[in-house]
Design a protein around this motif. Structure first.
Motif, PDB file in Angstrom:
ATOM      1  N   ALA B 388      60.851  78.065 -27.498  1.00 50.79           N
ATOM      2  CA  ALA B 388      62.307  78.087 -27.339  1.00 50.79           C
ATOM      3  C   ALA B 388      62.717  78.065 -25.864  1.00 50.79           C
ATOM      4  O   ALA B 388      63.745  77.501 -25.502  1.00 50.79           O
ATOM      5  CB  ALA B 388      62.882  79.323 -28.030  1.00 50.79           C
ATOM      6  N   LEU B 389      61.876  78.677 -25.009  1.00 55.39           N
ATOM      7  CA  LEU B 389      62.241  78.778 -23.597  1.00 55.39           C
ATOM      8  C   LEU B 389      61.856  77.557 -22.779  1.00 55.39           C
ATOM      9  O   LEU B 389      62.162  77.477 -21.594  1.00 55.39           O
ATOM     10  CB  LEU B 389      61.502  79.980 -22.994  1.00 55.39           C
ATOM     11  CG  LEU B 389      62.246  81.293 -22.906  1.00 55.39           C
ATOM     12  CD1 LEU B 389      61.329  82.338 -22.285  1.00 55.39           C
ATOM     13  CD2 LEU B 389      63.497  81.144 -22.058  1.00 55.39           C
ATOM     14  N   TYR B 390      61.137  76.621 -23.415  1.00 57.14           N
ATOM     15  CA  TYR B 390      60.520  75.531 -22.656  1.00 57.14           C
ATOM     16  C   TYR B 390      61.534  74.778 -21.789  1.00 57.14           C
ATOM     17  O   TYR B 390      61.334  74.591 -20.590  1.00 57.14           O
ATOM     18  CB  TYR B 390      59.808  74.576 -23.604  1.00 57.14           C
ATOM     19  CG  TYR B 390      59.142  73.415 -22.908  1.00 57.14           C
ATOM     20  CD1 TYR B 390      57.839  73.527 -22.440  1.00 57.14           C
ATOM     21  CD2 TYR B 390      59.815  72.209 -22.702  1.00 57.14           C
ATOM     22  CE1 TYR B 390      57.217  72.464 -21.789  1.00 57.14           C
ATOM     23  CE2 TYR B 390      59.209  71.148 -22.055  1.00 57.14           C
ATOM     24  CZ  TYR B 390      57.914  71.274 -21.602  1.00 57.14           C
ATOM     25  OH  TYR B 390      57.308  70.232 -20.960  1.00 57.14           O
ATOM     26  N   ASP B 391      62.638  74.338 -22.411  1.00 59.20           N
ATOM     27  CA  ASP B 391      63.609  73.520 -21.672  1.00 59.20           C
ATOM     28  C   ASP B 391      64.155  74.270 -20.460  1.00 59.20           C
ATOM     29  O   ASP B 391      64.275  73.722 -19.363  1.00 59.20           O
ATOM     30  CB  ASP B 391      64.769  73.113 -22.581  1.00 59.20           C
ATOM     31  CG  ASP B 391      64.319  72.089 -23.620  1.00 59.20           C
ATOM     32  OD1 ASP B 391      63.276  71.463 -23.389  1.00 59.20           O
ATOM     33  OD2 ASP B 391      65.009  71.942 -24.637  1.00 59.20           O
ATOM     34  N   ALA B 420      70.174  81.103 -21.659  1.00 63.55           N
ATOM     35  CA  ALA B 420      69.623  79.795 -21.324  1.00 63.55           C
ATOM     36  C   ALA B 420      70.350  79.266 -20.101  1.00 63.55           C
ATOM     37  O   ALA B 420      71.514  79.576 -19.869  1.00 63.55           O
ATOM     38  CB  ALA B 420      69.801  78.839 -22.490  1.00 63.55           C
ATOM     39  N   LEU B 421      69.619  78.471 -19.339  1.00 62.48           N
ATOM     40  CA  LEU B 421      70.184  77.909 -18.126  1.00 62.48           C
ATOM     41  C   LEU B 421      71.363  77.005 -18.515  1.00 62.48           C
ATOM     42  O   LEU B 421      71.190  76.036 -19.230  1.00 62.48           O
ATOM     43  CB  LEU B 421      69.094  77.095 -17.445  1.00 62.48           C
ATOM     44  CG  LEU B 421      69.116  76.939 -15.948  1.00 62.48           C
ATOM     45  CD1 LEU B 421      69.414  78.255 -15.249  1.00 62.48           C
ATOM     46  CD2 LEU B 421      67.781  76.393 -15.507  1.00 62.48           C
ATOM     47  N   GLY B 422      72.550  77.342 -18.064  1.00 63.45           N
ATOM     48  CA  GLY B 422      73.715  76.551 -18.433  1.00 63.45           C
ATOM     49  C   GLY B 422      73.657  75.166 -17.811  1.00 63.45           C
ATOM     50  O   GLY B 422      73.017  74.984 -16.779  1.00 63.45           O
ATOM     51  N   PRO B 423      74.270  74.188 -18.444  1.00 66.37           N
ATOM     52  CA  PRO B 423      74.216  72.826 -17.920  1.00 66.37           C
ATOM     53  C   PRO B 423      74.832  72.715 -16.523  1.00 66.37           C
ATOM     54  O   PRO B 423      74.436  71.866 -15.737  1.00 66.37           O
ATOM     55  CB  PRO B 423      75.011  72.009 -18.941  1.00 66.37           C
ATOM     56  CG  PRO B 423      75.769  72.999 -19.749  1.00 66.37           C
ATOM     57  CD  PRO B 423      75.025  74.285 -19.691  1.00 66.37           C
ATOM     58  N   GLY B 469      62.810  65.663 -27.709  1.00 66.73           N
ATOM     59  CA  GLY B 469      62.743  67.077 -27.353  1.00 66.73           C
ATOM     60  C   GLY B 469      63.948  67.569 -26.567  1.00 66.73           C
ATOM     61  O   GLY B 469      64.230  68.751 -26.523  1.00 66.73           O
ATOM     62  N   CYS B 470      64.672  66.633 -25.942  1.00 71.82           N
ATOM     63  CA  CYS B 470      65.784  67.046 -25.090  1.00 71.82           C
ATOM     64  C   CYS B 470      67.132  66.948 -25.793  1.00 71.82           C
ATOM     65  O   CYS B 470      68.173  67.079 -25.156  1.00 71.82           O
ATOM     66  CB  CYS B 470      65.797  66.188 -23.824  1.00 71.82           C
ATOM     67  SG  CYS B 470      66.082  64.447 -24.158  1.00 71.82           S
TER      68      CYS B 470
END
Lengths: 119, 852
Positions: B388-391, B420-423, B469-470
């Motif tokens: 889950a953390l990969y991206d 999660a890292l925000g866009p 995946g993205c």
């Protein structure tokens, strides 16, 4: 404008939908909107784009304030009040005067189509 | 000396330079695709060693999970032909003559070149063990390899994979899917030593062993000889022996550099054709791309860097200025159902690197961060059991984003979820899609030029069309960028309802609304139209299941629903009675023939194993149905956005190969879901074995028998935009299969857009197939019981719409051609063709009118 042809009874109509009547050998689509002020609209049953007698079997609707029927074949919209095709301004069907009185549906003589027939 | 095979092409194309591409794997094909779009015209010749054009080698093991080899194809001979590319397959190039500038194939054909591109890929490494060439020993790289393994597995009980790396575990998965008792033998002390550290390897091992696969690490195979109980015996250095029916070598690959080596092109010490930053070899007219190429002393054995090289070589040949500077080798994959992620410097080899680790042996999860000495940057990471953390981690690593003060909080949150890292925190240069190398900047560019729909951005940039995946990241970036530009994404149904179909469904359900009039009064405006009326009608049908011709609903129905038949071009209708599962008795066939004859109908067999009767006039419909119903037929709903057919093969009852009774299952499914109305039509199929004669993988719901039960495929599609169904769950028993279908269909009906087929719905579903699995299988939304209950309501209130219609005088009135006459429509004219009727053409109508 006189509506001297008795097409059918109100009970033959389908609410918020259409039926077809033969008026002097011509097919007329009759649409019934039984709102506070019940109204009947009549146009040619012949769909000039799909080339078949089907307009009475379309869905009635309203687009930007204009009452229309959507052709069941290719979904173009025809105005119930002017006969104009909303998608193609070179195409129109005839509008027939129609009224309800004493439980009877009466139809008059068709107005000239807004578009000169090509034939 | 023989004439050059491609000399004609060169002379015939006004002296265009000749470009020969040796190798037609994924990268070789990608290179050709790049060249087709290029401005500089080459006469291109492709020579592939395998007997078929390029295919998707990454997903090879899916063939054993039921995917047809043909589905892996990336291109076709016809595509090359139409693109003007000369292509030869199955005859490998065996030598290069750099002086004469020709290549020669095994079959002795010679091709001249002005520029040569080597895309020969790699070959599987087979350790030099005596007996490694015995019968029953295989490699695992090509479709042909798969065929041989499959044939051998049919007679085998046990299989051993030599190699515990990424490819080895893929191969183990394949053997397991073939039903073999599977063993993995690895020389190193751990699994996946390239990507994962020893601790992660241990967690991975325990997860894979839990699946029933035996792992033997630290095993040095010394010889392979005939066994006592099974055909082969592997003798290890520690004296142990493992007997087996077959052995698959999957212990890594080596660059296929022989052609270049023989032609004295510079080769790396440990193999690989040396290339520069423009993918040129030591011969400036010869390029190398993909796994055969060595850049900066490294081989890049992933498809994404291979594609980058293909682009760079194409650019170099056509005057562009792209260059190759290495590639990120981070990988995210699911091996045997276990998530594995490896980012950057996963082994913490950088100077001063520090590690943070979290191990959860019970859940089988391992997470490691490798950070810079100052603790500010992420250098690498390992994930096992949970990707889950990969991206998020990949973005930290690739873009050098500053880590939080407590990096451990990323992998061991002290409460609540990881943010999660925000866009917005991603720089413009951040790579969103690494398969097609699409950056956040590329996406912003598209949005600025007016492309705002996610699907359009996907097709314009190719983002998220590789491994996919993205997908989730892409959507958040697009949404955030649209919001920043003040673009409100309008998904309003039409001018009468400022809601999406999904919102409308919710309003109708929660508000207990049962008529269109009430719906407009409470949530809409105006009289409605041919968009919102049928949409509402479909929702009412899914929830209440009242007759579509009941008074409040009749004016809402679409063309075909409104007369329970399919309107044809001349305004007549076709009639399709249900023939569940395609099974029909002789008596019923006779009735269909008699009815067709009596009403002079054109008959044709449909793609869904039914019989379609054409040319019925409106007023004939109730008469025809009276006869059909009397003979035991019921409506087939061919006119509705609803469940249509369940196609089936004859199954184990008759077929020599059938694994299960596919007809009985098709009947059970068809009788359960018949009449169910949905955002679009639904088609099903059930195949009795993996030969897949019912073509279930092209259906919304596809069921394929296995020896243990049923494999469920979902969201496939034939038609205009075909899509193969995804494998959703395997080896299900009958009741579980039905339960999953119940939940999935109802979830689709609730959440899909108007006229959105299941395929497009799935593609737009955030989280995709995994999310759908979590909702349906794991019941992650807690909706399971509700969805099943809703389906049960529809199933239990089923009635044959035609039976009700013919028995109700009020409904029957609607089928009059004219309300005031029994005359027929003179405009409907038939002529006879091939002994059956067909509508007359306009010319024929005119002619017939004159004659009359």
């Amino acid at each position: 404008m006189s509506c001297d042809f008795i097409a059918c009874h109100v009970t033959d109509l389908v609410e918020y939908s259409g039926v077809c009547a033969l008026v002097n050998g011509q097919q007329v689509a009759l649409f019934y909107l039984p709102m506070r002020n019940p109204k009947i609209y009549a146009i040619d049953n012949f769909d000039p784009i799909g080339a078949a007698n089907v307009l009475s079997r379309g869905i009635i609707g309203e687009l930007r304030g204009e009452l229309v029927v959507a052709s069941p074949l290719y979904k173009q919209h025809f105005s119930l009040t002017t006969g104009r095709c909303l998608e193609d301004e070179t195409v129109a069907v005839r509008v027939w005067p129609a009224e309800i009185s004493n439980g009877l549906v009466r139809v008059g003589h068709p107005q000239q189509s807004l578009i000169e027939s090509a034939a | 000396m023989t004439a050059l095979e491609n000399s004609l092409a060169a002379s015939g194309t006004a002296g265009r330079p000749r470009l020969v591409v040796v190798g037609n794997g994924m990268v070789g094909h990608h290179f050709v695709e790049q060249m087709l779009g290029a401005a500089v015209p080459f006469a291109i010749t492709v020579i592939g060693a395998e007997p078929r054009p390029a295919y998707d080698r990454v997903h090879l093991s899916e063939v054993f999970a039921g995917r047809a080899p043909a589905e892996l194809a990336l291109t076709t001979r016809e595509f090359y032909q139409e693109a003007g590319v000369e292509a030869h397959f199955g005859d490998p190039v065996v030598s290069i003559d750099r002086e004469a500038r020709t290549v020669t194939t095994q079959g002795g054909r010679r091709f001249g070149y002005d520029k040569l591109v080597l895309a020969t890929g790699s070959f599987p490494f087979v350790p030099p063990v005596p007996g490694a060439d015995s019968n029953g020993c295989f490699t695992y790289r090509t479709i042909d390899d798969l065929g041989e393994i499959r044939a051998a597995a049919a007679k085998a009980r046990r299989g051993v994979v030599v190699g515990g790396g990424l490819l080895g575990l893929e191969a183990a998965n394949a053997l397991r899917n073939l039903g073999l008792e599977t063993h993995v033998v690895e020389f190193a002390p751990q699994l996946m030593g390239v990507q994962v550290d020893p601790e992660g390897g241990a967690i991975l091992r325990s997860q894979i062993e839990a699946l029933g696969i035996s792992i033997h690490t630290g095993k040095n195979t010394q010889r392979i000889v005939a066994g006592e109980e099974l055909p082969l015996a592997m003798h290890f250095a520690d004296g142990e022996v493992l007997e087996t029916d077959l052995i698959v070598f999957s212990a890594g690959v080596r660059p296929d550099d022989k052609l270049a080596r023989d032609a004295d092109i510079k080769i790396g010490e440990r193999g690989g054709i040396v290339i520069d930053y423009r993918c040129r070899t030591s011969d400036s007219d010869i390029y190398a791309v993909g796994e055969c190429a060595l850049w900066g002393g490294k081989i890049f054995g992933l498809v994404a860097p291979g594609y980058q090289m293909a682009k760079v070589a194409a650019s170099a040949l056509t005057g562009g200025d792209l260059s190759f500077h290495g590639a990120d080798m981070s990988t995210k994959l699911k091996l045997l159902g276990v998530d594995v992620g490896s980012i950057g410097d996963s082994h913490a080899r950088s100077e001063g690197a520090l590690c943070y680790r979290v191990v959860d042996e019970r859940a089988g999860i391992y997470k490691k961060l490798v950070v810079s000495a100052d603790g500010e940057r992420l250098l690498g990471a390992v994930l096992v059991g949970d990707n889950a953390l990969y991206d998020t981690l990949l973005q930290y690593c690739l873009n050098g984003i500053k880590l939080p003060a407590q990096p451990l909080s990323l992998i061991a949150p002290s409460g609540g979820e990881v943010v999660a890292l925000g866009p917005d925190s991603l720089p413009e240069t951040a790579t969103i899609c690494s398969c097609h190398n699409v950056s956040k900047g590329d996406i912003c560019c598209q949005i600025d030029s007016g492309v705002t729909a996610l699907s359009d951005i996907k097709s314009a940039t190719k983002a998220s069309t590789g491994c996919g995946g993205c997908a989730a990241l892409l959507k958040t970036v697009v949404d955030s960028e649209l919001a920043k530009r003040g673009v409100a994404v309008n998904n309003h149904l039409c001018e009468h309802f400022a809601y999406s179909r999904q919102e409308l469904f919710h309003l109708i359900k929660v508000g207990g609304i049962h008529t269109f009039e009430e719906l407009v009064a409470r949530h809409g405006q105006g009289l409605g139209c041919d968009i919102c009326k049928p949409t509402a009608a479909s929702i009412f049908a899914s929830l209440d299941n009242e007759h579509v011709l009941d008074k409040p609903h009749v004016g809402l129905q679409d063309t075909n629903d409104t007369f329970l038949a399919n309107m044809q071009k001349d305004g007549t209708y076709s009639v399709v009675p249900r023939i569940a599962g395609g099974e029909i008795t002789a008596d019923k066939l006779i009735v269909l023939g008699q009815v067709a004859k009596k009403y002079n109908l054109y008959t044709k067999i449909t793609g869904g194993q039914r019989i379609d009767l054409f040319g019925a006039r409106l007023n004939e419909l109730p008469l025809i149905w009276e006869e059909l119903i009397a003979a035991g037929f019921e409506t087939g709903h061919a006119y509705g956005k609803s469940v249509r057919t369940v196609k089936s093969c004859v199954g184990s009852t008759w077929c020599r190969y059938g694994q299960q009774d596919s007809v009985s299952m098709a009947l059970r499914i068809e009788h359960r879901y018949k009449g169910l109305r949905s955002p679009h039509k639904l088609k099903f199929a059930v195949s009795g074995c993996t030969r897949e004669c019912a073509e279930a993988q092209s259906k919304d719901i596809g069921v394929i028998a296995t020896d243990k039960g049923w494999n469920l495929y979902v969201c496939g599609n034939g038609g205009m935009r075909p899509r193969h169904a995804d494998l959703f769950a395997t080896d299900l028993d009958d009741d579980t299969l039905i339960r999953y279908i119940d939940r999935l269909l109802m979830f689709y009906i609730r959440t899909a857009d108007r006229l959105q087929r299941t395929s497009v719905w799935l593609e737009n579903l955030e989280g995709g197939l995994d999310y759908l699995r979590s909702v349906v299988i794991d019941d992650s939304l807690g909706l399971g019981a509700e969805l099943e209950a809703q389906m049960e309501h529809v199933v239990s209130t089923y009635v044959c719409e035609w039976k009700v219609a013919v028995e109700d005088p009020e409904k029957r009135k609607r089928f009059r051609q004219f309300v005031n006459s029994d005359a027929e429509d003179q405009q409907v004219v038939f002529v006879t063709d091939r002994e059956q009727i067909r509508p007359a053409t306009p010319a024929e109508k005119r002619e017939l009118a004159t004659v009359a």
